[in-house]
Design a protein around this motif. Structure first.
Motif, PDB file in Angstrom:
ATOM      1  N   PRO A 157     -49.821   9.484  -1.687  1.00 40.43           N
ATOM      2  CA  PRO A 157     -49.525  10.305  -0.497  1.00 40.43           C
ATOM      3  C   PRO A 157     -50.381  11.565  -0.349  1.00 40.43           C
ATOM      4  CG  PRO A 157     -47.881  10.701  -2.198  1.00 40.43           C
ATOM      5  CD  PRO A 157     -48.870   9.728  -2.772  1.00 40.43           C
ATOM      6  N   LYS A 172     -36.182  17.048 -13.360  1.00 46.18           N
ATOM      7  CA  LYS A 172     -35.860  17.907 -12.202  1.00 46.18           C
ATOM      8  C   LYS A 172     -37.016  17.999 -11.221  1.00 46.18           C
ATOM      9  CE  LYS A 172     -32.235  20.709 -14.176  1.00 46.18           C
ATOM     10  NZ  LYS A 172     -32.201  21.630 -15.319  1.00 46.18           N
ATOM     11  N   ILE A 219     -57.613  11.479  -9.493  1.00 42.67           N
ATOM     12  CA  ILE A 219     -57.768  11.028 -10.877  1.00 42.67           C
ATOM     13  C   ILE A 219     -57.827   9.514 -10.946  1.00 42.67           C
ATOM     14  CG2 ILE A 219     -57.241  12.831 -12.554  1.00 42.67           C
ATOM     15  CD1 ILE A 219     -54.472  12.897 -11.794  1.00 42.67           C
ATOM     16  N   LEU A 271     -50.842  15.956   1.982  1.00 44.92           N
ATOM     17  CA  LEU A 271     -50.927  17.327   1.471  1.00 44.92           C
ATOM     18  C   LEU A 271     -52.288  17.926   1.801  1.00 44.92           C
ATOM     19  CD1 LEU A 271     -49.590  16.484  -2.104  1.00 44.92           C
ATOM     20  CD2 LEU A 271     -48.282  17.658  -0.323  1.00 44.92           C
TER      21      LEU A 271
HETATM   22  N1  CO8 Z   1     -45.044  18.396  -7.744  1.00 39.93           N
HETATM   23  C1  CO8 Z   1     -44.126  19.373  -7.960  1.00 39.93           C
HETATM   24  N2  CO8 Z   1     -42.822  19.220  -7.715  1.00 39.93           N
HETATM   25  C2  CO8 Z   1     -42.392  18.032  -7.257  1.00 39.93           C
HETATM   26  C3  CO8 Z   1     -43.274  16.976  -7.002  1.00 39.93           C
HETATM   27  C4  CO8 Z   1     -44.672  17.185  -7.285  1.00 39.93           C
HETATM   28  N3  CO8 Z   1     -45.598  16.218  -7.115  1.00 39.93           N
HETATM   29  N4  CO8 Z   1     -42.581  15.923  -6.531  1.00 39.93           N
HETATM   30  C5  CO8 Z   1     -41.286  16.315  -6.488  1.00 39.93           C
HETATM   31  N5  CO8 Z   1     -41.178  17.575  -6.931  1.00 39.93           N
HETATM   32  C6  CO8 Z   1     -39.940  18.379  -7.041  1.00 39.93           C
HETATM   33  C7  CO8 Z   1     -39.435  18.802  -5.682  1.00 39.93           C
HETATM   34  O1  CO8 Z   1     -40.127  19.940  -5.238  1.00 39.93           O
HETATM   35  C8  CO8 Z   1     -37.976  19.073  -5.977  1.00 39.93           C
HETATM   36  O2  CO8 Z   1     -37.897  20.310  -6.616  1.00 39.93           O
HETATM   37  P1  CO8 Z   1     -36.753  21.387  -6.151  1.00 39.93           P
HETATM   38  O3  CO8 Z   1     -35.467  20.736  -6.574  1.00 39.93           O
HETATM   39  O4  CO8 Z   1     -37.111  22.608  -6.944  1.00 39.93           O
HETATM   40  O5  CO8 Z   1     -36.875  21.517  -4.690  1.00 39.93           O
HETATM   41  C9  CO8 Z   1     -37.630  17.993  -7.008  1.00 39.93           C
HETATM   42  O6  CO8 Z   1     -38.876  17.576  -7.558  1.00 39.93           O
HETATM   43  C10 CO8 Z   1     -36.943  16.785  -6.421  1.00 39.93           C
HETATM   44  O7  CO8 Z   1     -37.736  16.301  -5.352  1.00 39.93           O
HETATM   45  P2  CO8 Z   1     -37.161  16.004  -3.886  1.00 39.93           P
HETATM   46  O8  CO8 Z   1     -36.015  16.872  -3.587  1.00 39.93           O
HETATM   47  O9  CO8 Z   1     -38.307  16.010  -2.952  1.00 39.93           O
HETATM   48  O10 CO8 Z   1     -36.625  14.500  -4.105  1.00 39.93           O
HETATM   49  P3  CO8 Z   1     -36.465  13.369  -3.000  1.00 39.93           P
HETATM   50  O11 CO8 Z   1     -35.745  12.241  -3.682  1.00 39.93           O
HETATM   51  O12 CO8 Z   1     -35.903  13.917  -1.741  1.00 39.93           O
HETATM   52  O13 CO8 Z   1     -37.981  12.892  -2.659  1.00 39.93           O
HETATM   53  C11 CO8 Z   1     -40.219  12.220  -3.190  1.00 39.93           C
HETATM   54  C12 CO8 Z   1     -38.742  12.220  -3.603  1.00 39.93           C
HETATM   55  C13 CO8 Z   1     -40.406  11.341  -1.946  1.00 39.93           C
HETATM   56  C14 CO8 Z   1     -40.993  11.595  -4.359  1.00 39.93           C
HETATM   57  C15 CO8 Z   1     -40.717  13.637  -2.898  1.00 39.93           C
HETATM   58  O14 CO8 Z   1     -40.338  14.479  -3.969  1.00 39.93           O
HETATM   59  C16 CO8 Z   1     -42.199  13.778  -2.718  1.00 39.93           C
HETATM   60  O15 CO8 Z   1     -42.730  13.413  -1.680  1.00 39.93           O
HETATM   61  N6  CO8 Z   1     -42.927  14.324  -3.731  1.00 39.93           N
HETATM   62  C17 CO8 Z   1     -44.325  14.607  -3.675  1.00 39.93           C
HETATM   63  C18 CO8 Z   1     -45.130  13.336  -3.821  1.00 39.93           C
HETATM   64  C19 CO8 Z   1     -46.610  13.636  -3.698  1.00 39.93           C
HETATM   65  O16 CO8 Z   1     -47.089  14.063  -2.682  1.00 39.93           O
HETATM   66  N7  CO8 Z   1     -47.391  13.363  -4.767  1.00 39.93           N
HETATM   67  C20 CO8 Z   1     -48.796  13.554  -4.789  1.00 39.93           C
HETATM   68  C21 CO8 Z   1     -49.121  14.852  -5.428  1.00 39.93           C
HETATM   69  S1  CO8 Z   1     -50.873  15.237  -5.319  1.00 39.93           S
HETATM   70  C22 CO8 Z   1     -51.579  14.386  -6.597  1.00 39.93           C
HETATM   71  O17 CO8 Z   1     -50.924  13.742  -7.368  1.00 39.93           O
HETATM   72  C23 CO8 Z   1     -53.057  14.478  -6.712  1.00 39.93           C
HETATM   73  C24 CO8 Z   1     -53.573  14.122  -8.099  1.00 39.93           C
HETATM   74  C25 CO8 Z   1     -54.964  14.613  -8.270  1.00 39.93           C
HETATM   75  C26 CO8 Z   1     -55.030  15.729  -9.295  1.00 39.93           C
HETATM   76  C27 CO8 Z   1     -56.457  16.030  -9.577  1.00 39.93           C
HETATM   77  C28 CO8 Z   1     -56.633  17.222 -10.538  1.00 39.93           C
HETATM   78  C29 CO8 Z   1     -58.078  17.523 -10.794  1.00 39.93           C
END
Ligand code: CO8
Length: 264
Positions: free
Chosen positions: A134, A27, A144, A138
């Motif tokens: 991406p 989810k 990592i 943000l």
């Molecule tokens: N974190 C939390 N929730 C997420 C994430 C995430 N990374 N990605 C998706 N979700 C959730 C959405 O919020 C949504 O939840 P809800 O149904 O409650 O609204 C559900 O998953 C489904 O997602 P979408 O509705 O957005 O699905 P789509 O098919 O429309 O889009 C995408 C898919 C394009 C993948 C989109 O979800 C997206 O852009 N996600 C975020 C991607 C992102 O930016 N990732 C980078 C995160 S930052 C990171 O990883 C840094 C790591 C370093 C950590 C260092 C620690 C020390």
């Protein structure tokens, strides 16, 4: 392995020789929460200790491998909290696992998801795999290993484009061309996981200590310069001659029979 994990599912397959881990928060597109990463590391450590297990496969349930670190969990962290974030220390533990880890990347491998895949030893991609960093979108950067590992896999220009735009995702085909993944497995998710299990099984059929030394030697290339790396390789190579399995493997070749490795 009688553990009740919440955010992952684990199984032993191929007569217990392969440990299989499903990231299981479909989810949230398997967003890597602290809890999920803790469980991944815990399961890998258990598999690492289990004698019968020869290799580990990590994959994602649903349409993502992992869409990154959990943004909802991370968003309000202070500088200090980010600094002592456990996800970071989990990562170091993961890279210390001695047995080979294969990532079977089906859909999104974004941010920390791409970084998790790159921290594994082999990546097999499904046709719908999509890799990206991406984080800049943000207001943050890969945290990592992304800025360090991606450049080594796909070169500076492509890595910079991905990391600086936060877009320019890489599909499975390009990832295979550039060497980010070993190859693309045709068919659906199940076909991908089945293939990853076959690769893991073939590794598990070999000598455990030999495989651990091979992995260590290849990983040294990440850490060391060429001449130091070659020295490390040479000392590991010589060490294999202390193994019964080296004697068995070479004798079997000369005697034209299959090797019966003892330590597997
Ligand atoms: N974190 C939390 N929730 C997420 C994430 C995430 N990374 N990605 C998706 N979700 C959730 C959405 O919020 C949504 O939840 P809800 O149904 O409650 O609204 C559900 O998953 C489904 O997602 P979408 O509705 O957005 O699905 P789509 O098919 O429309 O889009 C995408 C898919 C394009 C993948 C989109 O979800 C997206 O852009 N996600 C975020 C991607 C992102 O930016 N990732 C980078 C995160 S930052 C990171 O990883 C840094 C790591 C370093 C950590 C260092 C620690 C020390």
């Amino acid at each position: 392995l009688e553990k009740d994990y919440e955010d992952i599912d684990v199984e032993l397959v191929e007569k217990g020789t392969v440990g299989l881990i499903y990231l299981d928060r479909p989810k949230s597109l398997n967003a890597l929460s602290d809890a999920l990463m803790y469980e991944v590391v815990d399961a890998c450590q258990i598999f690492d200790k289990m004698e019968e297990v020869g290799a580990i496969v990590i994959t994602g349930r649903g349409k993502a491998f992992a869409a990154g670190a959990d943004i909802k969990e991370m968003k309000d962290k202070t500088f200090q909290e980010a600094q002592k974030s456990r996800i970071f220390s989990h990562w170091n533990v993961l890279t210390a696992v001695r047995k080979p880890i294969i990532a079977a990347v089906n859909g999104f491998a974004l941010g920390g998801g791409c970084e998790l895949a790159m921290a594994c030893d082999i990546i097999l991609a499904g046709e719908k795999a999509l890799f990206g960093q991406p984080e800049v979108k943000l207001g943050t950067i890969p945290g990592i290993g992304g800025t360090q590992r991606l450049i080594r896999e796909v070169g500076k220009s492509r890595a910079m484009e991905m990391i600086l735009t936060g877009e320019a995702f890489m599909n499975a085909q390009e990832a295979a061309q550039k060497g980010l993944v070993s190859r693309v497995v045709p068919g659906d998710n199940d076909a991908l996981v089945a293939e990853a299990i076959q690769v893991a099984k073939s590794i598990a059929a070999l000598s455990r200590p030999t495989i651990a030394m091979a992995k260590e030697a290849v990983n040294a290339a990440y850490e060391l310069g060429l001449s130091e790396g070659i020295k490390r390789e040479h000392s590991l190579f010589c060490s294999t001659f202390a193994l019964e399995d080296q004697k068995e493997g070479m004798s079997a070749f000369v005697e034209k029979r299959d090797a019966q490795f003892k330590h597997r």
